[in-house]
Design a protein around this motif. Structure first.
Motif, PDB file in Angstrom:
ATOM      1  N   THR A 173       0.919  -1.294  -0.056  1.00 48.73           N
ATOM      2  CA  THR A 173       0.071  -0.100   0.098  1.00 48.73           C
ATOM      3  C   THR A 173       0.872   1.212   0.035  1.00 48.73           C
ATOM      4  O   THR A 173       0.508   2.391  -0.535  1.00 48.73           O
ATOM      5  N   SER A 174       1.950   1.319   0.581  1.00 45.81           N
ATOM      6  CA  SER A 174       3.028   2.157   0.658  1.00 45.81           C
ATOM      7  C   SER A 174       3.477   2.655  -0.763  1.00 45.81           C
ATOM      8  O   SER A 174       3.438   3.797  -1.109  1.00 45.81           O
ATOM      9  N   PHE A 175       3.754   1.481  -1.577  1.00 47.07           N
ATOM     10  CA  PHE A 175       4.363   1.755  -2.743  1.00 47.07           C
ATOM     11  C   PHE A 175       2.973   2.316  -3.679  1.00 47.07           C
ATOM     12  O   PHE A 175       3.402   3.416  -4.467  1.00 47.07           O
ATOM     13  N   ALA A 176       1.808   1.777  -3.589  1.00 46.14           N
ATOM     14  CA  ALA A 176       0.754   2.446  -4.513  1.00 46.14           C
ATOM     15  C   ALA A 176       0.417   3.799  -4.011  1.00 46.14           C
ATOM     16  O   ALA A 176       0.490   4.583  -5.084  1.00 46.14           O
ATOM     17  N   THR A 177       0.475   4.175  -2.692  1.00 48.23           N
ATOM     18  CA  THR A 177       0.253   5.500  -2.758  1.00 48.23           C
ATOM     19  C   THR A 177       1.259   6.561  -3.029  1.00 48.23           C
ATOM     20  O   THR A 177       1.070   7.532  -3.584  1.00 48.23           O
ATOM     21  N   PHE A 178       2.680   6.019  -2.961  1.00 46.07           N
ATOM     22  CA  PHE A 178       3.567   6.700  -3.471  1.00 46.07           C
ATOM     23  C   PHE A 178       3.577   6.847  -4.962  1.00 46.07           C
ATOM     24  O   PHE A 178       3.956   8.070  -5.441  1.00 46.07           O
ATOM     25  N   LEU A 179       3.200   5.788  -5.887  1.00 51.91           N
ATOM     26  CA  LEU A 179       2.972   5.973  -7.033  1.00 51.91           C
ATOM     27  C   LEU A 179       2.057   6.919  -7.493  1.00 51.91           C
ATOM     28  O   LEU A 179       2.270   7.491  -8.372  1.00 51.91           O
ATOM     29  N   ASN A 202      -9.572   1.690   2.130  1.00 49.59           N
ATOM     30  CA  ASN A 202      -8.547   1.437   3.255  1.00 49.59           C
ATOM     31  C   ASN A 202      -8.996   0.202   4.223  1.00 49.59           C
ATOM     32  O   ASN A 202     -10.103   0.270   4.865  1.00 49.59           O
ATOM     33  N   VAL A 203      -8.320  -0.773   4.277  1.00 45.84           N
ATOM     34  CA  VAL A 203      -8.883  -2.234   4.637  1.00 45.84           C
ATOM     35  C   VAL A 203      -8.166  -2.637   6.112  1.00 45.84           C
ATOM     36  O   VAL A 203      -8.677  -3.528   6.787  1.00 45.84           O
ATOM     37  N   LYS A 204      -7.206  -1.776   6.199  1.00 47.18           N
ATOM     38  CA  LYS A 204      -6.186  -2.243   7.580  1.00 47.18           C
ATOM     39  C   LYS A 204      -6.164  -0.809   8.386  1.00 47.18           C
ATOM     40  O   LYS A 204      -5.306  -0.175   7.940  1.00 47.18           O
ATOM     41  N   GLY A 205      -6.735  -1.016   9.584  1.00 44.70           N
ATOM     42  CA  GLY A 205      -6.363   0.136  10.471  1.00 44.70           C
ATOM     43  C   GLY A 205      -6.832   1.570  10.078  1.00 44.70           C
ATOM     44  O   GLY A 205      -7.641   1.639   9.036  1.00 44.70           O
ATOM     45  N   GLU A 206      -6.268   2.629  10.342  1.00 47.23           N
ATOM     46  CA  GLU A 206      -6.745   4.010  10.130  1.00 47.23           C
ATOM     47  C   GLU A 206      -5.452   4.588   9.382  1.00 47.23           C
ATOM     48  O   GLU A 206      -5.331   5.882   9.415  1.00 47.23           O
ATOM     49  N   ASP A 207      -4.436   3.841   8.883  1.00 46.58           N
ATOM     50  CA  ASP A 207      -3.110   4.375   8.224  1.00 46.58           C
ATOM     51  C   ASP A 207      -3.622   5.310   6.861  1.00 46.58           C
ATOM     52  O   ASP A 207      -2.691   6.165   6.699  1.00 46.58           O
ATOM     53  N   LEU A 208      -4.649   5.271   6.289  1.00 43.05           N
ATOM     54  CA  LEU A 208      -4.579   5.930   5.044  1.00 43.05           C
ATOM     55  C   LEU A 208      -5.647   7.033   5.217  1.00 43.05           C
ATOM     56  O   LEU A 208      -6.096   7.584   4.247  1.00 43.05           O
ATOM     57  N   LEU A 209      -5.910   7.497   6.552  1.00 40.38           N
ATOM     58  CA  LEU A 209      -6.800   8.304   6.765  1.00 40.38           C
ATOM     59  C   LEU A 209      -6.181   9.743   6.693  1.00 40.38           C
ATOM     60  O   LEU A 209      -6.691  10.752   7.357  1.00 40.38           O
ATOM     61  N   ASP A 397     -13.026   4.093   3.962  1.00 39.74           N
ATOM     62  CA  ASP A 397     -12.479   3.299   5.183  1.00 39.74           C
ATOM     63  C   ASP A 397     -13.423   2.246   5.480  1.00 39.74           C
ATOM     64  O   ASP A 397     -14.368   2.186   5.699  1.00 39.74           O
ATOM     65  N   LEU A 398     -12.727   0.989   5.389  1.00 46.41           N
ATOM     66  CA  LEU A 398     -13.629  -0.277   5.469  1.00 46.41           C
ATOM     67  C   LEU A 398     -13.041  -1.085   6.638  1.00 46.41           C
ATOM     68  O   LEU A 398     -13.798  -2.260   7.072  1.00 46.41           O
ATOM     69  N   HIS A 399     -12.258  -0.519   7.512  1.00 45.97           N
ATOM     70  CA  HIS A 399     -11.563  -1.582   8.462  1.00 45.97           C
ATOM     71  C   HIS A 399     -12.312  -1.851   9.640  1.00 45.97           C
ATOM     72  O   HIS A 399     -11.976  -2.813  10.317  1.00 45.97           O
ATOM     73  N   ASN A 400     -13.431  -1.018  10.029  1.00 43.62           N
ATOM     74  CA  ASN A 400     -14.374  -1.451  10.853  1.00 43.62           C
ATOM     75  C   ASN A 400     -15.280  -2.419  10.653  1.00 43.62           C
ATOM     76  O   ASN A 400     -16.420  -2.578  11.464  1.00 43.62           O
ATOM     77  N   VAL A 433      -8.220   3.217  -9.243  1.00 44.13           N
ATOM     78  CA  VAL A 433      -8.633   2.413  -8.007  1.00 44.13           C
ATOM     79  C   VAL A 433      -7.529   1.607  -7.377  1.00 44.13           C
ATOM     80  O   VAL A 433      -7.034   0.923  -8.020  1.00 44.13           O
ATOM     81  N   VAL A 434      -7.409   1.933  -6.161  1.00 44.64           N
ATOM     82  CA  VAL A 434      -6.639   1.256  -5.448  1.00 44.64           C
ATOM     83  C   VAL A 434      -7.070   0.175  -4.376  1.00 44.64           C
ATOM     84  O   VAL A 434      -7.922   0.558  -3.517  1.00 44.64           O
ATOM     85  N   LEU A 435      -6.838  -1.082  -4.654  1.00 36.86           N
ATOM     86  CA  LEU A 435      -7.543  -2.073  -3.726  1.00 36.86           C
ATOM     87  C   LEU A 435      -6.668  -3.120  -3.271  1.00 36.86           C
ATOM     88  O   LEU A 435      -6.162  -3.807  -3.912  1.00 36.86           O
ATOM     89  N   ASP A 436      -6.487  -3.336  -2.088  1.00 38.47           N
ATOM     90  CA  ASP A 436      -5.590  -4.376  -1.282  1.00 38.47           C
ATOM     91  C   ASP A 436      -6.488  -5.621  -1.223  1.00 38.47           C
ATOM     92  O   ASP A 436      -7.894  -5.421  -1.434  1.00 38.47           O
ATOM     93  N   GLU A 437      -5.907  -6.667  -0.918  1.00 41.17           N
ATOM     94  CA  GLU A 437      -6.630  -7.838  -0.663  1.00 41.17           C
ATOM     95  C   GLU A 437      -7.329  -8.297  -2.060  1.00 41.17           C
ATOM     96  O   GLU A 437      -8.406  -8.872  -1.824  1.00 41.17           O
TER      97      GLU A 437
END
Length: 583
Positions: A173-179, A202-209, A397-400, A433-437
């Motif tokens: 995800t870090s590379f995707a956002t940097f790109l 955002n599927v993990k924590g609140e890191d992308l908020l 945000d989807l993590h919850n 569109v950035v989608l993890d998992e």
């Protein structure tokens, strides 16, 4: 095309070996005393030909070895080290050809001097000189920028990015956002970059908020790393965050804990759920499509679209007002349980066992989806995710949310965005569109509504300006057609079993081994016009990746859509966990 004046000037580091076969596509070079070559170094040599111009052969180091010459037995190493047995250490490097100029494929001559490629020679060796628009991705092992051809990202000649690697270590995800940051800020999209949009789940924590908050840990070395890439180290300037409503909250307050401003709730009204035929996305598991009750799903969805009428935030069906998702589910189950109405809802050819299987799954969805499908909130209140009317970067945000609810949100949001682009009929502005998992939403086996949408994006998105940046731990478990349609393939740290799969056949053997050891921030990038994947490191994020790193938010994000419309709205509360994440 022939490029004149391919300069081989640079440090002489060795000579082409004569004890190993040299071919036009691969050869070995002996490393000169006092010199060295490491993996990923770029080199160039020249072959003189009679009655023709010289041929320049450039390549990348894909393997390096060292051995004692003069030793016969393994134990000789001790005698050599003691000085009692004469021998010398010789290093050699395997070179995989990246460019032949002019394209006259002859092997390099044994004994020919091999130079380290620098400056223009390096750019030519890696085909950067042929890229009309170069997007910086990071720096190579030599500390010099490595570029991505924008033509293979924005749909001009190809599209889509597939990023694979172990969760938490590969920094996908870090590379995707940097790109994305580089795409928006490098100027290589020209005027199109201003209107281009990004949709990030955002599927993990609140890191992308906190993408719009500067990173307080940013230091001079990191700023210099961005400067080398022609970028300014800063946060994303225009971000809007959407989060689901809190469970049991009748006001629709966003369910976030760490970010207090610039967050809006997203949900769907009962009327939208019925009119837009969203019921199939309640059954979005690939396993669901293998069940017979899928025909019941579509029959019930059609019945709701035909007969459900808006009624004060809820819907009215056959004179019965339904004010919540739970009420709607109960009404559907009641109608399916009645012998007189079952045929109208499910069709006459469906057996009772199939109807009961559908009803059980539908009842099970009430807990997960009741806060997303609402009949108790004002329909005029902004609640839709629409990138065309949002900021440049939209974070959902989807993590919850539980797994079923995550699938519903991803499926419905992608469906609506893709349909909107289809109606527009033009590829511009671009939507990333950035989608993890990705392996969860588009698995190799089975079928589901989400998978069909993602396949549509992979196969037709290029012409509509929808670019998928998909990330997954295991590319081998993702639908083949999605991976195949990705022009750019990126690999971080891999699991040993995964690295042996054919999906990574584009990696040379040495790079497959290195992918097992890659540190966070190191990626191997394969793009169509460069024969060898390039190893690069991308800089530390200039935007906050958790609340403890977050600097002051930009003024334009201090007010959300809802707050602008309702000055008494309250968004978020409390402080969230601050778990360290690896970079």
């Amino acid at each position: 095309m022939t490029d004149q004046g391919f300069d081989v000037a640079g440090e002489g580091v060795g000579r082409v070996l004569g004890t190993a076969d040299a071919t036009p596509l691969q050869f070995w070079t002996a490393v000169a005393p006092g010199s060295y070559l490491q993996l990923d170094d770029v080199v160039v040599t020249r072959r003189e030909l009679p009655d023709r111009e010289p041929v320049t052969i450039a390549g990348v180091v894909t393997q390096v070895r060292a051995r004692h010459e003069g030793a016969q037995f393994d134990s000789d190493v001790f005698a050599i080290a003691d000085g009692t047995l004469p021998a010398q250490v010789q290093e050699a490097a395997e070179i995989t050809t990246t460019r032949v100029d002019p394209e006259f494929y002859v092997p390099p001559q044994p004994g020919a001097v091999v130079h380290r490629a620098e400056g223009d020679a390096r750019a030519r060796a890696l085909h950067f000189d042929r890229m009309e628009r170069r997007i910086p991705m990071g720096t190579g092992r030599d500390g010099v920028p490595v570029y991505l051809n924008a033509d293979f990202l924005d749909g001009t000649r190809g599209a889509h990015v597939s990023i694979s690697g172990i969760s938490g270590v590969a920094t996908k995800t870090s590379f995707a956002t940097f790109l994305l940051y580089s795409v928006f800020r490098s100027g290589q999209l020209g005027g199109d970059a201003v209107n281009a949009k990004a949709l990030i789940f955002n599927v993990k924590g609140e890191d992308l908020l906190f993408l719009d908050h500067p990173n307080t840990r940013l230091d001079d070395a990191t700023r210099a790393a961005y400067a080398r890439l022609g970028l300014v180290a800063d946060a994303f300037p225009d971000v809007r965050v959407y989060a689901p409503p809190r469970v049991g909250d009748s006001s629709g307050t966003p369910d976030v804990s760490s970010r207090l401003t610039g967050v809006d709730s997203f949900y769907w009204t009962l009327s939208e759920f019925c009119a837009d035929r969203l019921l199939p996305y309640v059954f979005a598991d690939a396993d669901d499509e293998r069940q017979q009750y899928t025909m019941v799903v579509h029959s019930v969805a059609a019945h709701l679209a035909r007969y459900a009428q808006p009624a004060d935030g809820g819907v009215s069906i056959d004179g019965v007002r339904l004010g919540s998702y739970g009420d709607l589910v109960d009404h559907i189950v009641e109608q399916l349980s009645d012998d007189e109405t079952r045929g109208d809802w499910a069709g006459s050819a469906v057996g009772l066992g199939t109807v009961n299987a559908f009803a059980r799954r539908l009842i099970g969805s009430k807990k997960d989806l009741s806060r997303l499908i609402r009949g108790d909130l004002a329909t005029r209140r902004p609640h839709s995710i629409n990138t065309a009317e949002s900021a440049q970067v939209t974070v959902v945000d989807l993590h919850n949310l539980p797994d079923r609810a995550q699938r519903f949100v991803v499926g419905v949001t992608l469906k609506s965005e893709f349909e909107r682009k289809e109606k527009a009929g033009t590829a511009k502005p671009l939507l990333f569109v950035v989608l993890d998992e990705l392996n969860k939403y588009a698995p190799r086996e089975g079928s589901s509504p989400i998978k069909e949408v993602l396949l549509d994006i992979a196969e037709r998105g290029r012409s509509l300006g929808v670019i998928l940046v998909g990330a997954q731990q295991t590319a081998s478990e993702v639908e083949r057609r999605i991976v195949t349609n990705s022009a750019i393939r990126v690999v971080g740290r891999l699991d040993p079993a995964e690295a042996s799969r054919p999906e990574y056949g584009f990696l040379p053997p040495a790079q497959r081994q290195r992918a097992l050891l890659a540190k966070p921030g190191t990626m191997f990038v394969n793009q169509p016009d460069i024969p060898v994947p390039l190893c690069l490191e991308f800089p530390f994020p200039a935007w906050a990746t958790r609340v403890s790193e977050a600097g002051a938010a930009p003024s334009q994000t201090l007010r959300s859509i809802t707050q602008s419309a309702d000055p008494f709205a309250v968004v978020g509360s409390g402080g969230g966990a601050d778990d360290d994440i690896p970079f």
